[in-house]
Design a protein around this motif. Structure first.
Motif, PDB file in Angstrom:
ATOM      1  N   MET A   1       0.862  -1.175   0.000  1.00  0.00           N
ATOM      2  CA  MET A   1       0.000   0.000   0.000  1.00  0.00           C
ATOM      3  C   MET A   1       0.899   1.226   0.000  1.00  0.00           C
ATOM      4  N   SER A   2       0.583   2.160  -0.864  1.00  0.00           N
ATOM      5  CA  SER A   2       1.400   3.373  -0.901  1.00  0.00           C
ATOM      6  C   SER A   2       1.213   4.158   0.389  1.00  0.00           C
ATOM      7  N   ALA A   3       2.181   4.987   0.690  1.00  0.00           N
ATOM      8  CA  ALA A   3       2.106   5.800   1.910  1.00  0.00           C
ATOM      9  C   ALA A   3       0.889   6.719   1.881  1.00  0.00           C
ATOM     10  N   THR A   4       0.536   7.241   0.707  1.00  0.00           N
ATOM     11  CA  THR A   4      -0.631   8.118   0.592  1.00  0.00           C
ATOM     12  C   THR A   4      -1.913   7.355   0.895  1.00  0.00           C
ATOM     13  N   ASN A   5      -2.074   6.186   0.283  1.00  0.00           N
ATOM     14  CA  ASN A   5      -3.269   5.372   0.549  1.00  0.00           C
ATOM     15  C   ASN A   5      -3.346   4.967   2.012  1.00  0.00           C
ATOM     16  N   LYS A   6      -2.215   4.600   2.578  1.00  0.00           N
ATOM     17  CA  LYS A   6      -2.194   4.209   3.985  1.00  0.00           C
ATOM     18  C   LYS A   6      -2.648   5.364   4.865  1.00  0.00           C
ATOM     19  N   ALA A   7      -2.198   6.559   4.574  1.00  0.00           N
ATOM     20  CA  ALA A   7      -2.590   7.731   5.363  1.00  0.00           C
ATOM     21  C   ALA A   7      -4.082   8.018   5.217  1.00  0.00           C
ATOM     22  N   VAL A   9      -6.525   5.878   4.449  1.00  0.00           N
ATOM     23  CA  VAL A   9      -7.288   4.826   5.138  1.00  0.00           C
ATOM     24  C   VAL A   9      -7.173   4.989   6.653  1.00  0.00           C
ATOM     25  N   THR A  10      -5.970   5.243   7.144  1.00  0.00           N
ATOM     26  CA  THR A  10      -5.767   5.425   8.584  1.00  0.00           C
ATOM     27  C   THR A  10      -6.593   6.591   9.115  1.00  0.00           C
TER      28      THR A  10
END
Length: 117
Positions: A1-7, A9-10
């Motif tokens: 998961m890209s860092a952007t997507n992770k952020a 979703v989080t």
């Protein structure tokens, strides 16, 4: 998961856990394809955010009087795994896995009235 997507979703999940339903809704694309695996009362596929909200997420939230406390005063605990396909910061596909026995116990709780537009 890209860092952007992770952020993304989080942030959505932190807001949702804090009682802000719009946080989760903002994560979902309007045409999301959602699959609930297994044999729970909500198992199956939905297409589009309105159907997912009407069939699953709305009735799910309507069974709670507070964080993890159901309308009949019991605690709901379950472990979830959501596999999300992201595009442009939105979930376009999702598959949910969870303990269907615990979920079906929740589904027996009478939901609060749902006001739908």
């Amino acid at each position: 998961m890209s860092a952007t997507n992770k952020a993304v979703v989080t942030t959505a999940f932190i807001g949702w856990m804090g009682g802000h339903n719009e946080s989760l809704q903002s994560l979902l694309s309007d045409d999301i394809e959602w699959n609930i695996s297994g044999n729970s009362a909500a198992a199956g596929k939905t297409k589009g955010k309105p159907e997912l909200m009407r069939r699953v997420l709305g009735p799910f939230g309507a069974r709670f009087s507070g964080a993890g406390t159901t309308n009949d005063g019991t605690r709901y605990e379950n472990d979830y795994v959501w596999l999300l396909t992201m595009r442009n910061g939105k979930a376009v596909k999702g598959t949910a896995f969870f303990d269907s026995v615990a979920f079906n116990e929740l589904w027996r709780v009478k939901p609060a009235d749902l006001h739908q537009n």
